[in-house]
Design a protein around this motif. Sequence first.
Motif, PDB file in Angstrom:
ATOM      1  N   ALA A 296       9.720  -0.581   0.107  1.00 46.11           N
ATOM      2  CA  ALA A 296      10.596  -0.357  -1.090  1.00 46.11           C
ATOM      3  C   ALA A 296      11.863   0.429  -0.636  1.00 46.11           C
ATOM      4  O   ALA A 296      13.063  -0.102  -1.146  1.00 46.11           O
ATOM      5  CB  ALA A 296       9.949   0.211  -2.240  1.00 46.11           C
ATOM      6  N   CYS A 297      11.856   1.290   0.152  1.00 43.70           N
ATOM      7  CA  CYS A 297      13.081   2.136   0.773  1.00 43.70           C
ATOM      8  C   CYS A 297      13.874   1.363   1.839  1.00 43.70           C
ATOM      9  O   CYS A 297      14.832   2.068   2.181  1.00 43.70           O
ATOM     10  CB  CYS A 297      12.598   3.647   1.157  1.00 43.70           C
ATOM     11  N   GLY A 298      13.266   0.248   2.360  1.00 47.50           N
ATOM     12  CA  GLY A 298      14.169  -0.307   3.307  1.00 47.50           C
ATOM     13  C   GLY A 298      13.690  -0.194   4.585  1.00 47.50           C
ATOM     14  O   GLY A 298      14.476  -0.382   5.718  1.00 47.50           O
ATOM     15  N   ASN A 299      12.529   0.552   4.692  1.00 43.47           N
ATOM     16  CA  ASN A 299      11.989   0.876   6.083  1.00 43.47           C
ATOM     17  C   ASN A 299      10.961  -0.457   6.813  1.00 43.47           C
ATOM     18  O   ASN A 299      10.747  -1.267   5.944  1.00 43.47           O
ATOM     19  CB  ASN A 299      11.152   1.849   6.078  1.00 43.47           C
ATOM     20  N   ALA A 300      10.823  -0.404   7.998  1.00 42.97           N
ATOM     21  CA  ALA A 300       9.754  -1.541   8.469  1.00 42.97           C
ATOM     22  C   ALA A 300       8.427  -0.820   9.131  1.00 42.97           C
ATOM     23  O   ALA A 300       8.896   0.661   8.790  1.00 42.97           O
ATOM     24  CB  ALA A 300      10.191  -1.812   9.899  1.00 42.97           C
ATOM     25  N   MET A 301       7.514  -1.123   8.844  1.00 39.56           N
ATOM     26  CA  MET A 301       6.216  -0.363   9.286  1.00 39.56           C
ATOM     27  C   MET A 301       5.430  -1.117  10.224  1.00 39.56           C
ATOM     28  O   MET A 301       5.081  -2.275  10.289  1.00 39.56           O
ATOM     29  CB  MET A 301       5.477  -0.317   7.755  1.00 39.56           C
ATOM     30  N   VAL A 302       4.725  -0.221  11.160  1.00 41.81           N
ATOM     31  CA  VAL A 302       3.687  -0.612  12.237  1.00 41.81           C
ATOM     32  C   VAL A 302       2.311   0.284  11.632  1.00 41.81           C
ATOM     33  O   VAL A 302       2.531   1.700  11.518  1.00 41.81           O
ATOM     34  CB  VAL A 302       4.161  -0.228  13.487  1.00 41.81           C
ATOM     35  N   PHE A 303       1.517  -0.581  10.995  1.00 42.11           N
ATOM     36  CA  PHE A 303       0.186   0.182  10.738  1.00 42.11           C
ATOM     37  C   PHE A 303      -0.835   0.170  11.633  1.00 42.11           C
ATOM     38  O   PHE A 303      -1.196  -1.003  12.212  1.00 42.11           O
ATOM     39  CB  PHE A 303      -0.125  -0.539   9.334  1.00 42.11           C
ATOM     40  N   LYS A 304      -1.551   1.259  11.812  1.00 43.54           N
ATOM     41  CA  LYS A 304      -2.905   1.097  12.522  1.00 43.54           C
ATOM     42  C   LYS A 304      -3.852   1.748  11.700  1.00 43.54           C
ATOM     43  O   LYS A 304      -4.082   2.579  11.301  1.00 43.54           O
ATOM     44  CB  LYS A 304      -2.816   1.973  13.616  1.00 43.54           C
ATOM     45  N   PRO A 305      -4.880   0.720  11.394  1.00 38.95           N
ATOM     46  CA  PRO A 305      -5.955   0.925  10.531  1.00 38.95           C
ATOM     47  C   PRO A 305      -7.097   2.030  11.343  1.00 38.95           C
ATOM     48  O   PRO A 305      -6.991   1.735  12.652  1.00 38.95           O
ATOM     49  CB  PRO A 305      -6.755  -0.391  10.313  1.00 38.95           C
ATOM     50  N   SER A 306      -7.770   2.407  10.880  1.00 33.85           N
ATOM     51  CA  SER A 306      -9.153   2.971  11.578  1.00 33.85           C
ATOM     52  C   SER A 306      -9.934   2.083  12.257  1.00 33.85           C
ATOM     53  O   SER A 306      -9.940   0.805  11.986  1.00 33.85           O
ATOM     54  CB  SER A 306      -9.770   3.663  10.506  1.00 33.85           C
ATOM     55  N   GLU A 307     -10.190   2.412  13.617  1.00 30.78           N
ATOM     56  CA  GLU A 307     -10.928   1.600  14.471  1.00 30.78           C
ATOM     57  C   GLU A 307     -12.133   0.965  13.959  1.00 30.78           C
ATOM     58  O   GLU A 307     -12.883  -0.200  14.081  1.00 30.78           O
ATOM     59  CB  GLU A 307     -11.189   1.785  15.784  1.00 30.78           C
ATOM     60  N   THR A 308     -12.691   1.785  12.753  1.00 33.42           N
ATOM     61  CA  THR A 308     -13.939   1.457  12.182  1.00 33.42           C
ATOM     62  C   THR A 308     -13.854   0.351  11.040  1.00 33.42           C
ATOM     63  O   THR A 308     -14.884  -0.328  10.743  1.00 33.42           O
ATOM     64  CB  THR A 308     -14.410   2.736  11.386  1.00 33.42           C
ATOM     65  N   THR A 309     -12.749   0.240  10.420  1.00 34.33           N
ATOM     66  CA  THR A 309     -12.292  -0.645   9.351  1.00 34.33           C
ATOM     67  C   THR A 309     -11.083  -1.725   9.664  1.00 34.33           C
ATOM     68  O   THR A 309     -10.101  -1.147   9.026  1.00 34.33           O
ATOM     69  CB  THR A 309     -12.383   0.146   7.965  1.00 34.33           C
TER      70      THR A 309
END
Length: 485
Positions: A169-182
Amino acid sequence: MTHPAQPKASHFINGQYVEDTGGAEIPVIYAATGERIATVHAATPAIVEQALASAKAAQKEWAKMTGTERGRILRRAADIIRDRNHELSVLETYDTGKPLQETLVADATSGADALEYFGGLAASLTGEHIPMGEDWVYTVREPLGVCVGIGAWNYPTQIACWKGAPALACGNAMVFKPSETTPLCALKVAEILVEAGLPAGLYNVIQGMGEVGGALVSDPRVDKVSLTGSVPTGKKVYAAAAADMKHVTMELGGKSPMIVFEDADIDNAVGGAINGNFYSSGQVCSNGTRVFVHKDIKEKFLTRLAERTANAKLGDPMDENVNFGPMVTENQMNIVLGYIEKGKAEGARLVCGGQRADMDGYFIEPTIFADVKDEMVIAREEIFGPVMAVLDFEDEDEVIARANDTEFGLSAGVFTKDLSRAHRVIGALEAGSCFINSYNDAPVEAPFGGVKASGVGRENSKEAIQHYSQVKSVYVRMGDVEAAF
Ligand code: NDP
C-alpha cells in the motif's frame, strides 16, 4: 499421485513460480498424520539474487502509481481470497495442522481483511502543509523501498498478508520468506496478488531456513525487515539490520498475563482463558498463558474451566466438528511435552490434560496447571503450546507487579465488572496489545505488537503505515535567502 498441497514450484519470483532443486530439500509434513504431503527446496544464492533484483527493479514504478491504483489491486486480491476461502483454509490446515473450523474464519479471511484495509488506506497516504509565515514546509510520505518479511509457522497466510499489505500500500516491494515449517500458504498469496493485477516482482516468496533469512536481512538493497518469530531470532535479525541502519518491525514472543478479579463474570473469564490458551492449540504469540485468578473465586473458576475444557474435540483437523488440532511439528510437540513434565516436577497441580493424546499426529491434550508459582519455569518461559498456568492473587497492586515481572510485554487482559479498575489496571500493565473482558481479538483496525522484549513497531491499523514509509520534509522559501556573507 501428487498431493493437492504440493505447490507448482518452491518459489514465486517476478510474477511466476520458479524452481531450483539445487537448494536443500524441505519436506512438508502434515501434523495430523505425520505424512509428507509436499516438498520444496531452500533458496540457493541464485534464487535470493533473482528475488531481490526483481523487487528492486519493480519498486520504483509501483511507487509512481497513485494510491488509488495500488489500493484497487490489493482490494481485488482480498476479494479473490474471500472467494477461495475454503480452498485456502484447507491449504492452511495442511500447512499448520490447525483445525479447519479455525482456519475457515481466522486465516485467509484475516489476510483478506489486511489487503482490504490497507488497499482502502493507500489513497489517503498524504503529507501535510506547515505554514511558516510567507514560507511553508510540506511533507511527503515516501515508501522505504525493498522490504523483507520473515514469518513464523503459526499463521502462514495471515503473516504473509499482514506484512505484504501495508508494504505494498505504501509503494514498497516485498520479498517474503515463510517459516521452513509452513512454506505453502505464502505462495498462494503471491499468486493471487498477481492474478489481482500486481505487477511482477513486487511480492516475491522464497523458501529456506535461517540462512536464507539472514542473507536477505544483510543485503544492501533491503531497506526494511519485518520479522514474526521468537525473541532470540528477533535479537539476531535486529542486530543484523542495524548494521546497515535498516528499519525493522519485530513481532516476537510473549508470556502474557490475564487477570481475573473476584467480580468477573466467571464464564466470560473462562472463555477468555480458553481463547487465550487453546486456540491454535496454544501456538499464538499473544496468548494469556499466566492466568492470575483472585483467590476467592479460584476453585469456582477452575471447576468451570475444567468442565468446558472437556469439550475440546481432538481429531481430524479437516472435520469441521474438530476444534483442537495437533502441534505444528513433532519437535514442537516434544518441546511442549518437556514443559509439561517440568510443571509436574516443579509441583504445580495438574487440573487436566498433561500428556500426548493417544492418536496419530502430534496432538497434546489441553493442559491446565493450578497453584502455579511465579518462579516456576512454566510461569516464566514461553511454551507455545496448550499449557495454561493458573496462579492465585489477592491484591490489585500485587498482581500488577507480578504480571509485569517478565522480560516480555506483548499482551495483557483484565476481567472485571469494575470499569475504573479495568482501565487503571490496563494502564499499569506493560504490554502493547491489551484486552478488557475479552482476550486475543486481533482486528486489522487495531494496532498489534509488543513492548519490552516482545517487539518493536506495530502491525495493522494506521500505525503500520509509519513502519512501511518515511517522511520527507521540504522547506519552501518565498523571499530572498539571507546569509552571513
Ligand atoms: P523463530 O524465531 O525460530 O523463526 C522465525 C523466522 O525467522 C523463521 O522463518 C526462521 O526461519 C527465521 N530465522 C531464523 N533465524 C534467522 C536468522 N538468523 N536470520 C533471519 N531469519 C531467521 O520462530 P518460530 O518460527 O519457531 O515461531 C515461533 C515464535 O514466533 C514464538 O516464539 C512466537 O512467540 C513468535 N511469534 C510471534 C508473533 C507476534 O506477532 N509477536 C506471532 C507468531 C509467533 P526457519 O524457521 O525456517 O529456520
